[in-house]
Design a protein around this motif. Structure first.
Motif, short mmCIF file in Angstrom:
data_model
loop_
_atom_site.label_atom_id
_atom_site.label_comp_id
_atom_site.label_asym_id
_atom_site.label_seq_id
_atom_site.Cartn_x
_atom_site.Cartn_y
_atom_site.Cartn_z
N UNK A 74 31.76 33.11 80.62
CA UNK A 74 31.49 33.24 82.05
C UNK A 74 32.29 32.15 82.76
N UNK A 75 33.48 32.50 83.20
CA UNK A 75 34.41 31.51 83.73
C UNK A 75 33.88 30.82 84.98
N UNK A 76 33.22 31.56 85.85
CA UNK A 76 32.70 30.96 87.09
C UNK A 76 31.65 29.90 86.77
N UNK A 77 30.73 30.25 85.87
CA UNK A 77 29.69 29.30 85.51
C UNK A 77 30.26 28.08 84.80
N UNK A 78 31.25 28.31 83.92
CA UNK A 78 31.86 27.20 83.19
C UNK A 78 32.62 26.27 84.12
N UNK A 79 33.37 26.82 85.07
CA UNK A 79 34.11 26.00 86.02
C UNK A 79 33.17 25.16 86.88
N UNK A 80 32.05 25.74 87.26
CA UNK A 80 31.06 25.00 88.05
C UNK A 80 30.48 23.85 87.23
N UNK A 81 30.20 24.13 85.92
CA UNK A 81 29.63 23.10 85.05
C UNK A 81 30.62 21.97 84.79
N UNK A 82 31.92 22.28 84.82
CA UNK A 82 32.94 21.26 84.57
C UNK A 82 32.94 20.17 85.65
N UNK A 83 32.29 20.44 86.76
CA UNK A 83 32.21 19.44 87.83
C UNK A 83 30.99 18.53 87.65
N UNK A 141 28.37 15.71 85.92
CA UNK A 141 28.55 14.35 85.39
C UNK A 141 28.61 14.38 83.86
N UNK A 142 27.85 15.28 83.25
CA UNK A 142 27.85 15.38 81.79
C UNK A 142 29.23 15.74 81.26
N UNK A 143 29.84 16.73 81.89
CA UNK A 143 31.18 17.15 81.44
C UNK A 143 32.20 16.03 81.67
N UNK A 144 32.13 15.40 82.83
CA UNK A 144 33.09 14.34 83.16
C UNK A 144 33.00 13.18 82.16
N UNK A 145 31.79 12.86 81.73
CA UNK A 145 31.62 11.78 80.76
C UNK A 145 32.21 12.20 79.40
N UNK A 146 31.95 13.44 79.00
CA UNK A 146 32.52 13.94 77.75
C UNK A 146 34.04 13.91 77.80
N UNK A 147 34.60 14.34 78.93
CA UNK A 147 36.05 14.40 79.07
C UNK A 147 36.67 13.01 79.00
N UNK A 148 36.06 12.02 79.64
CA UNK A 148 36.57 10.65 79.61
C UNK A 148 36.55 10.10 78.19
N UNK A 149 35.46 10.37 77.46
CA UNK A 149 35.36 9.90 76.07
C UNK A 149 36.42 10.56 75.19
N UNK A 150 36.64 11.86 75.42
CA UNK A 150 37.65 12.57 74.63
C UNK A 150 39.05 12.02 74.91
N UNK A 151 39.37 11.74 76.17
CA UNK A 151 40.68 11.19 76.51
C UNK A 151 40.92 9.84 75.84
N UNK A 152 39.87 9.02 75.77
CA UNK A 152 39.99 7.71 75.09
C UNK A 152 40.27 7.91 73.61
N UNK A 153 39.56 8.86 73.00
CA UNK A 153 39.77 9.14 71.58
C UNK A 153 41.18 9.69 71.34
N UNK A 154 41.61 10.56 72.22
CA UNK A 154 42.94 11.15 72.10
C UNK A 154 44.02 10.08 72.22
N UNK A 155 43.86 9.19 73.18
CA UNK A 155 44.83 8.10 73.35
C UNK A 155 44.89 7.22 72.11
#
Length: 239
Positions: free
Chosen positions: A72-81, A83-97
């Motif tokens: 469900x792309x609409x629901x997923x895009x809304x969830x990407x905004x 705080x939970x997703x943003x924290x996960x994304x920041x942690x993943x970027x640190x690991x990737x770096x």
């Protein structure tokens, strides 16, 4: 008698040098596919390899947005905004770096030799380069050759190569600890060329686990400078 001896000696020299000339020509023909393989190899690796550690895992709660027709792309895009997703994304970027900056060697396993062709390669080569009017009766199939790891070059500074046969036991690196990081097992077919040796095709397989792999058909050609380049990569199978 002396003239006859001189004539026979001259004839012997002609035959000797003629034989050597044929031998060298055959040797060149035999090693042509092998030479092209080593020349094009860095680009082959660029086209099929990525460090598996750099593939992001699904974010938390990703699967709750799946339904019978997909995500469900609409629901997923809304969830990407959120705080939970943003924290996960920041942690993943640190690991990737961190992964990108480390010096861990990534190994790819190779067969000891390349000794087979793919059944459909002739048809696919003719079809892909149809504007060249390649005849199915004038193709050149590379000979079998043993792979020399020291000749394998890569644009990936962390990548190293090891023979499948050097892995003890069953060689299944995804369920054995060999003390090194092995990312995938590679396989290749012999190259099939047109009669002008300007166009060719080969296949590659890239397997990371029993149900995690894919195959590609790779079309190559000489550019205007006479260098071999990849013209196109097409998927052939996936698991």
């Amino acid at each position: 008698m002396k003239k006859l001896t001189t004539l026979l000696f001259a004839l012997f020299l002609i035959i000797l040098f003629s034989s050597n000339g044929v031998h060298k020509n055959n040797l060149s023909q035999t090693s042509f596919g092998e030479e092209v393989f080593y020349e094009i190899f860095p680009y082959l690796i660029d086209s099929i390899h990525t460090d598996s550690r750099l593939s992001a895992p699904p974010p938390p709660e990703y699967f709750k947005f799946m339904d019978s027709v997909g995500i469900n792309q609409d629901g997923f895009e809304k969830w990407k905004k959120s705080a939970q997703y943003k924290k996960w994304y920041e942690n993943w970027q640190k690991k990737k770096d961190s992964i990108e900056q480390d010096t861990t060697k990534v190994y790819l396993t190779m067969p000891d030799s390349i000794n087979r062709t793919e059944e459909n390669d002739i048809k696919e080569l003719i079809q892909h380069f149809s504007h060249q009017n390649i005849s199915p009766h004038s193709l050149i199939e590379s000979n079998r050759f043993s792979i020399n790891l020291s000749k394998l070059k890569s644009n990936h500074t962390k990548v190293r190569f090891i023979y499948n046969s050097e892995l003890p036991g069953d060689g299944k690196f995804w369920r054995n600890d060999y003390g090194i990081m092995i990312d995938a097992s590679l396989s290749f077919t012999k190259i099939v060329f047109d009669k002008t040796k300007s166009y060719g095709v080969l296949n590659a397989g890239y397997v990371s686990a029993p149900l995690n792999g894919y195959g590609v058909r790779i079309f190559i050609k000489k550019d205007e400078n006479g260098q071999w380049i990849i013209d196109e990569v097409k998927g052939t199978w996936i698991s």
